[in-house]
Design a protein around this motif. Structure first.
Motif, PDB file in Angstrom:
ATOM      1  N   ARG A  89       0.995  -0.785  -0.362  1.00 57.66           N
ATOM      2  CA  ARG A  89       0.136  -0.088   0.274  1.00 57.66           C
ATOM      3  C   ARG A  89       0.681   1.265  -0.210  1.00 57.66           C
ATOM      4  NH1 ARG A  89      -2.496  -4.210   2.363  1.00 57.66           N
ATOM      5  NH2 ARG A  89      -4.807  -3.988   2.078  1.00 57.66           N
ATOM      6  N   ASN A  92       0.362   3.735  -2.487  1.00 56.30           N
ATOM      7  CA  ASN A  92      -1.505   4.512  -3.153  1.00 56.30           C
ATOM      8  C   ASN A  92      -1.946   4.389  -1.897  1.00 56.30           C
ATOM      9  OD1 ASN A  92      -1.499   3.264  -5.907  1.00 56.30           O
ATOM     10  ND2 ASN A  92      -2.219   0.875  -4.915  1.00 56.30           N
ATOM     11  N   ASP A  93      -1.565   4.521  -0.542  1.00 52.81           N
ATOM     12  CA  ASP A  93      -2.216   5.049   0.622  1.00 52.81           C
ATOM     13  C   ASP A  93      -2.235   6.332   0.995  1.00 52.81           C
ATOM     14  OD1 ASP A  93      -4.314   3.632   2.800  1.00 52.81           O
ATOM     15  OD2 ASP A  93      -2.920   4.995   3.053  1.00 52.81           O
ATOM     16  N   LYS A  94      -2.204   7.124   1.287  1.00 50.45           N
ATOM     17  CA  LYS A  94      -1.527   7.934   1.480  1.00 50.45           C
ATOM     18  C   LYS A  94      -1.710   8.405   3.063  1.00 50.45           C
ATOM     19  CE  LYS A  94      -6.440  10.763   2.803  1.00 50.45           C
ATOM     20  NZ  LYS A  94      -7.348  11.749   2.545  1.00 50.45           N
ATOM     21  N   LYS A 230      -5.255   4.030  11.067  1.00 54.69           N
ATOM     22  CA  LYS A 230      -5.748   3.685  10.203  1.00 54.69           C
ATOM     23  C   LYS A 230      -5.944   2.627  10.132  1.00 54.69           C
ATOM     24  CE  LYS A 230      -7.959   7.657   9.323  1.00 54.69           C
ATOM     25  NZ  LYS A 230      -9.620   7.496  10.028  1.00 54.69           N
ATOM     26  N   HIS A 231      -4.326   1.697   9.951  1.00 48.70           N
ATOM     27  CA  HIS A 231      -4.464   0.637   9.357  1.00 48.70           C
ATOM     28  C   HIS A 231      -3.861  -0.838  10.984  1.00 48.70           C
ATOM     29  CE1 HIS A 231      -3.978   1.825   5.489  1.00 48.70           C
ATOM     30  NE2 HIS A 231      -3.542   3.322   5.671  1.00 48.70           N
TER      31      HIS A 231
END
Length: 249
Positions: A89, A92-94, A230-231
């Motif tokens: 990620r 693509n993950d901000k 978030k992750h």
């Protein structure tokens, strides 16, 4: 002048001790179950009102009064999962991309490296930055550091017995990352009067305790705040889906 009787003297001594301890007179024993030692304040060894010297020193080293630091074997499967998760990620993950970029800036802004034997007398912040600079010099990628931070947070969430205090997470992050580039290592080759060569090694490690752990951990943790929020659940799900089950102990 009349001297106080034995009972009066004991009561007076007990009253003085109660006044010295203040409102925490009931905390004469360490709060950790089964310890039984006097608190530092009661033993007149320091100001800690609830814990003995042994458990106060344990907190300085590990971030918890009772829980030891995670072993490498405990952390390894979570690092594997987090590394794979972040790698998938990162582009693509901000949140992950921002954390990696911020971590790179933290390493670049850490300043010069100093050998471990010259750290005495420096402030905790200065020593923490030197620890970060050592990571930069050793070529540790920011993405790997972000993965380790995320792995520590995931392990704490998965371990029902792990302390939930932020201090514990901060210290464990520092310890896990610091293993990548810890201490100063030098090797010399010397020749004696007979022409025989000998290899001399020096391995010096900074003391892993106190405010330095908190400062360095905070510097590593702050760029990853949003990633942790978030992750962490995603890392746990990734490990459950793709990771191998741990052998029963």
């Amino acid at each position: 002048m009349l001297q106080p009787s034995g009972k009066r003297a004991k009561r007076r001594a007990a009253l003085k001790e109660s006044i010295r301890l203040g409102p925490l007179a009931a905390s004469a024993k360490c709060a950790i179950p089964g310890c039984g030692r006097q608190t530092m304040k009661a033993a007149r060894e320091g100001l800690a009102p609830f814990h003995c010297r042994r458990h106060v020193e344990h907190r300085q080293r590990h971030g918890s009064y009772w829980r030891p630091s995670f072993k490498a074997s405990e952390l390894r499967p979570f690092i594997t999962a987090a590394t794979a998760y972040v790698g998938l990620r990162a582009a693509n993950d901000k949140f992950i991309a921002a954390a990696i970029a911020d971590m790179g800036r933290v390493l670049e802004d850490a300043g010069p490296v100093e050998i471990a034997t010259r750290l005495k007398g420096m402030s905790a912040t200065k020593r923490a930055k030197i620890g970060l600079a050592r990571l930069r010099v050793e070529g540790v990628p920011p993405q790997r550091i972000v993965s380790i931070v995320l792995a520590v947070a995931a392990l704490i969430k998965a371990d029902a017995k792990a302390p939930r205090a932020k201090e514990f997470r901060t210290v464990q992050i520092c310890k896990a990352v610091h293993r990548l580039a810890s201490g100063t290592h030098r090797v010399w080759v010397m020749e004696d009067h007979q022409g025989r060569k000998r290899q001399i090694e020096m391995h010096a490690f900074p003391k892993s305790t106190g405010r330095v752990l908190r400062e360095m951990g905070r510097m590593l943790e702050e760029p990853c705040d949003w990633v942790i929020e978030k992750h962490v659940a995603g890392v746990l799900a990734h490990r459950q889906r793709y990771g191998r089950p741990r052998a029963a102990s």
